[in-house]
Design an enzyme around this catalytic site. Structure first.
Site, PDB file in Angstrom:
ATOM      1  N   ASP A   1       3.794   2.806  -0.473  1.00 25.47           N
ATOM      2  CA  ASP A   1       2.461   2.642  -0.104  1.00 25.47           C
ATOM      3  C   ASP A   1       1.839   1.590  -0.651  1.00 25.47           C
ATOM      4  OD1 ASP A   1       2.832   4.840  -2.200  1.00 25.47           O
ATOM      5  OD2 ASP A   1       0.549   4.516  -2.328  1.00 25.47           O
TER       6      ASP A   1
ATOM      7  N   GLY B   1      -3.666   7.728   2.151  1.00 28.92           N
ATOM      8  CA  GLY B   1      -4.464   7.027   2.689  1.00 28.92           C
ATOM      9  C   GLY B   1      -5.392   6.725   1.455  1.00 28.92           C
TER      10      GLY B   1
END
Ligand code: AMP
Ligand code: MG
Length: 480
Positions: A247, A85
């Site tokens: 990511d 995140g």
């Protein structure tokens, strides 16, 4: 309607299921001070540069309509799956530009978030300037990429190996939806989340896919195509991303996450710059293979959507993934033909290109300057061009060029448009950043100016074309 400053935000990402983000205001700067502002980009975004204050660009004040969030995602980091995140980045919103584009505007280095783990959420001036310089150079090279609007000092100390000045980068991109965002959705094992994300990505990046029988297969196909084209572009200019974790791979096909990236000087497919990439997973020559691996991880996340029956879904995914290699090779060879001024196709072009690359590797040739000298030899040619083996290759190339119907001038023009005469050379970037850290922005300004027109072959380029001393290996660092 937009505000007077030009802010025209929508916040569609916030309409996804709330597991996809965490609301988070940015950290307040102590004494915000703009170091560099990209006025041209501001204009493209429909923003009045005069209204872009240090308070806004450091996240200390929010522009009207902003809804700051940290995005949740997961990812394979060096092959290992992790929940991640935005640990030091925030999405402010999606700017609707005058030309009708939807562009994510985000902060990097704006403080801790729900996903910061042990990190401080901050960024130092040097790495943020580095991202600014290299991302803007990539854009000027014609490579899809996130862009950089500004770097602003915060007045915070950032503790790394030494105490460094803190800064916030404002960056923009088509969107920050990543392969890792899909991995996150898949890991939560609730199909409605995955479907919401896939439908969002389709609507935002591949709206035509919504019209076909199997939109999710089409999504996979289009992402594979965009990534094949992107990685080919990297290989054609010698760009080493350095941290191709899932990511850091976008669904839109843009380059993001300028951490340990760098451009090749000496041509060698085994080149690695990143200090932590000890096994060379992300070395230059591995980038197409890693992209393919990452896309397989993407395809896996889509399996529940591709077909009701698992076997069928796997077959669809495998058929699509099998296309990556051919797509990449095609894009790469087309680009290489252009670099050599070949405007038509012959069956042994690939061998012509590969022979040159082999000679370059043997000669420890500078990647950019080799093609620059083939394009324009007015500024001299490398010594190794005198080698008998190179002369032989050159004759073969010249014969090949003379067999096409295109004129020499047309061929030369295509070469000029395909072979940058300047790239962000590591020692030049470092030198400019070092001066900026002392408060002198002139070298950064000059460097950005030169890098903004890499195909112009202007006289101003000359001072920026020398490679660094090859005896001094260049190292880059992550998360700095
Ligand atoms: P990267 O290697 O830059 O893609 O970052 C990997 C992960 O580490 C991401 O989730 C980042 O947000 C996080 N991260 C990197 N630096 C910091 C920091 N200084 N504070 C908090 N999180 C960070
Ligand atoms: Mg990242």
């Amino acid at each position: 309607m937009g505000t007077q400053a030009g802010w025209n935000f929508e916040n569609t990402y916030c309409r996804l299921p709330d597991i996809f983000f965490a609301e988070q205001p940015p950290e307040q700067a102590v004494s915000p001070e703009i170091v560099v502002l990209n006025e041209r980009l501001a204009g493209e975004l429909g923003l009045d540069p005069g209204a872009l204050t240090a308070e806004i660009l450091s996240g200390t004040e929010l522009p009207e309509g902003a809804s700051p969030i940290a995005q949740a995602y997961a990812g394979h980091q060096f092959g290992h799956f992790t929940m991640l995140g935005d640990g030091r980045a925030l999405l402010l919103g999606e700017q609707m530009t005058p030309s009708g584009m939807r562009v994510d505007i985000g902060l990097k280095g704006s403080g801790r978030t729900a996903f910061s783990r042990g990190g401080d959420g901050r960024a130092a001036l040097g790495p943020m300037l580095r991202e600014y310089i290299i991302s803007e150079a990539m854009h000027a090279l014609g490579i899809p990429t996130s862009r950089s609007l500004s770097v602003t000092l915060t007045g915070h100390d950032v503790i790394r190996e030494t105490v460094l000045p803190g800064a916030v980068l404002v960056r923009t991109t088509g969107s920050y939806v990543r392969v890792g965002t899909f991995q996150y959705a898949a890991a939560l094992q609730k199909e409605e989340n995955l479907k919401a994300l896939a439908d969002y990505a389709i609507e935002r990046h591949y709206p035509q896919a919504a019209e076909v029988d199997n939109p999710y297969e089409q999504l996979l196909q289009r992402v594979i195509e965009r990534q094949a084209a992107l990685i080919a572009k990297w290989q054609l200019v010698g760009f080493v991303h350095g941290v191709m974790n899932t990511d850091n791979m976008t669904i839109s096909g843009e380059t993001i996450d300028y951490g340990p990236c760098a451009f090749l000087d000496t041509y060698d497919p085994a080149t690695v710059f990143s200090s932590i990439d000890v096994n060379g997973r992300y070395k230059f020559g591995n980038q197409p293979g890693i992209a393919s691996w990452n896309l397989a991880r993407f395809a896996e996340t889509l399996l529940p959507l591709l077909a009701e029956d698992k076997e069928t879904a796997i077959r669809i995914a495998e058929d699509q993934l099998a296309r990556f290699g051919g797509l990449f090779e095609h894009e790469w060879l087309s680009g290489m033909r252009a670099k050599l001024g070949l405007l038509d196709e012959q069956s042994d072009d690939e061998s012509l290109v590969k022979e040159l690359l082999l000679l370059m590797k043997e000669a420890k040739a500078d990647f950019t300057n080799t093609f620059r000298s083939l394009t324009d030899d007015r500024t001299g040619v490398p010594e190794w061009f005198q080698n008998e083996t190179f002369q032989k290759w050159r004759r073969r190339w010249e014969t090949r060029r003379s067999q096409q119907s295109a004129t020499d001038e047309a061929s030369r023009l295509v070469m000029q448009r395909s072979n940058p005469s300047v790239i962000p050379r590591n020692h030049r970037v470092e030198e400019a950043i070092a001066a900026a850290e002392e408060g002198d922005m002139e070298l950064v300004r000059l460097l950005n100016e030169v890098l903004a027109a890499p195909y112009s072959y202007s006289d101003k380029h000359r001072a920026y074309t020398a490679p660094a001393d090859p005896e001094v290996p260049y190292r880059t660092y992550c998360g700095t």
